[in-house]
Design a protein around this motif. Structure first.
Motif, PDB file in Angstrom:
ATOM      1  N   ASP A 102      42.454  43.320  39.998  1.00  0.00           N
ATOM      2  CA  ASP A 102      43.132  43.489  38.488  1.00  0.00           C
ATOM      3  C   ASP A 102      43.434  41.816  38.301  1.00  0.00           C
ATOM      4  OD1 ASP A 102      42.844  46.038  38.555  1.00  0.00           O
ATOM      5  OD2 ASP A 102      44.744  46.581  39.238  1.00  0.00           O
ATOM      6  N   CYS A 122      39.290  39.036  28.254  1.00  0.00           N
ATOM      7  CA  CYS A 122      38.040  39.864  28.465  1.00  0.00           C
ATOM      8  C   CYS A 122      37.289  39.609  29.846  1.00  0.00           C
ATOM      9  CB  CYS A 122      37.164  39.541  27.287  1.00  0.00           C
ATOM     10  SG  CYS A 122      37.899  39.173  25.438  1.00  0.00           S
ATOM     11  N   PRO A 123      37.038  40.804  30.064  1.00  0.00           N
ATOM     12  CA  PRO A 123      35.924  40.955  31.600  1.00  0.00           C
ATOM     13  C   PRO A 123      34.903  40.268  31.060  1.00  0.00           C
ATOM     14  CG  PRO A 123      35.973  43.118  30.519  1.00  0.00           C
ATOM     15  CD  PRO A 123      37.015  42.233  29.453  1.00  0.00           C
ATOM     16  N   CYS A 130      38.418  44.242  25.908  1.00  0.00           N
ATOM     17  CA  CYS A 130      39.365  42.990  26.092  1.00  0.00           C
ATOM     18  C   CYS A 130      40.803  43.526  26.039  1.00  0.00           C
ATOM     19  CB  CYS A 130      39.057  42.078  24.885  1.00  0.00           C
ATOM     20  SG  CYS A 130      37.635  41.369  25.097  1.00  0.00           S
ATOM     21  N   ALA A 131      41.812  42.865  26.264  1.00  0.00           N
ATOM     22  CA  ALA A 131      43.436  42.900  26.308  1.00  0.00           C
ATOM     23  C   ALA A 131      43.920  41.619  25.681  1.00  0.00           C
ATOM     24  CB  ALA A 131      44.035  43.247  27.614  1.00  0.00           C
ATOM     25  N   LEU A 146      44.020  43.059  32.879  1.00  0.00           N
ATOM     26  CA  LEU A 146      42.790  43.342  32.820  1.00  0.00           C
ATOM     27  C   LEU A 146      42.413  44.281  34.210  1.00  0.00           C
ATOM     28  CD1 LEU A 146      40.211  42.924  30.975  1.00  0.00           C
ATOM     29  CD2 LEU A 146      39.508  40.990  32.480  1.00  0.00           C
ATOM     30  N   GLY A 152      38.550  37.037  33.831  1.00  0.00           N
ATOM     31  CA  GLY A 152      37.854  37.067  32.710  1.00  0.00           C
ATOM     32  C   GLY A 152      37.835  36.018  32.064  1.00  0.00           C
TER      33      GLY A 152
END
Length: 179
Positions: A102, A122-123, A130-131, A146, A152
């Motif tokens: 994480d 974003c991964p 995305c967060a 994430l 990311g």
């Protein structure tokens, strides 16, 4: 020495020992893990620049780690826009949860004033969500988390206001934050 002076010295020494003992029991102990970073656990993949940022400002690195949550290790840190002209510090942390990695990021406002800030992670895989956190912040944007990704692509933007066309910081970090 007179008897009174000896008694006074012993009493003073006893009080000093008691005070030092109490301080040892009540003062939080900062434990540097993997270097002089005041308790911030550094990920084995943290580069020399990240280690230097953590060593230069261990309180900020620790505070950001606390915001991310238990078990996170500092993976990447960078002063933005430059080390000499720092307005913000970007921190990226990782942790292993079961069999997955994480990630968490914090965008620390070092200006002393409220600024519009946007932090997005974003991964770097297809199909991941995305967060982000954005708004007017005087201290920091984030934390953004994430799940199921070691790191990311991180976007960190700072402006005087959200409507401003000029960015004080417009940084995009991809694989750099993973090295």
């Amino acid at each position: 020495m007179t008897k009174e002076i000896k008694l006074l010295l012993r009493s003073t020494l006893a009080v000093l020992v008691a005070v030092v003992g109490c301080l040892a029991l009540t003062t939080p102990q900062a434990v540097a893990i993997n270097g002089p970073s005041a308790g911030v656990k550094l990920n084995a993949g943290a580069n020399a620049d990240t280690r230097a940022v953590a060593a230069a400002d261990p309180q900020a690195a620790q505070a950001a780690a606390v915001e991310c949550g238990t078990g996170y290790e500092l993976r990447y840190a960078e002063r933005l826009p430059t080390a000499e002209n720092r307005l913000d510090t970007l921190f990226s942390y990782t942790k292993m949860t079961g069999s997955r990695w994480d990630a968490c990021a914090i965008f620390d406002n070092n200006t002393g004033a409220t600024k519009y800030m946007k932090l997005k992670i974003c991964p770097n895989t297809v199909g991941g969500a995305c967060a982000q956190d954005e708004g007017n912040f005087s201290q920091y944007a984030g934390p953004v988390h994430l799940t199921n990704a070691m790191c990311g692509d991180i976007t960190a933007i700072m402006k005087n206001t959200s409507s401003s066309s000029t960015s004080l910081i417009n940084a995009i970090r991809g694989a750099t934050a993973c090295n």
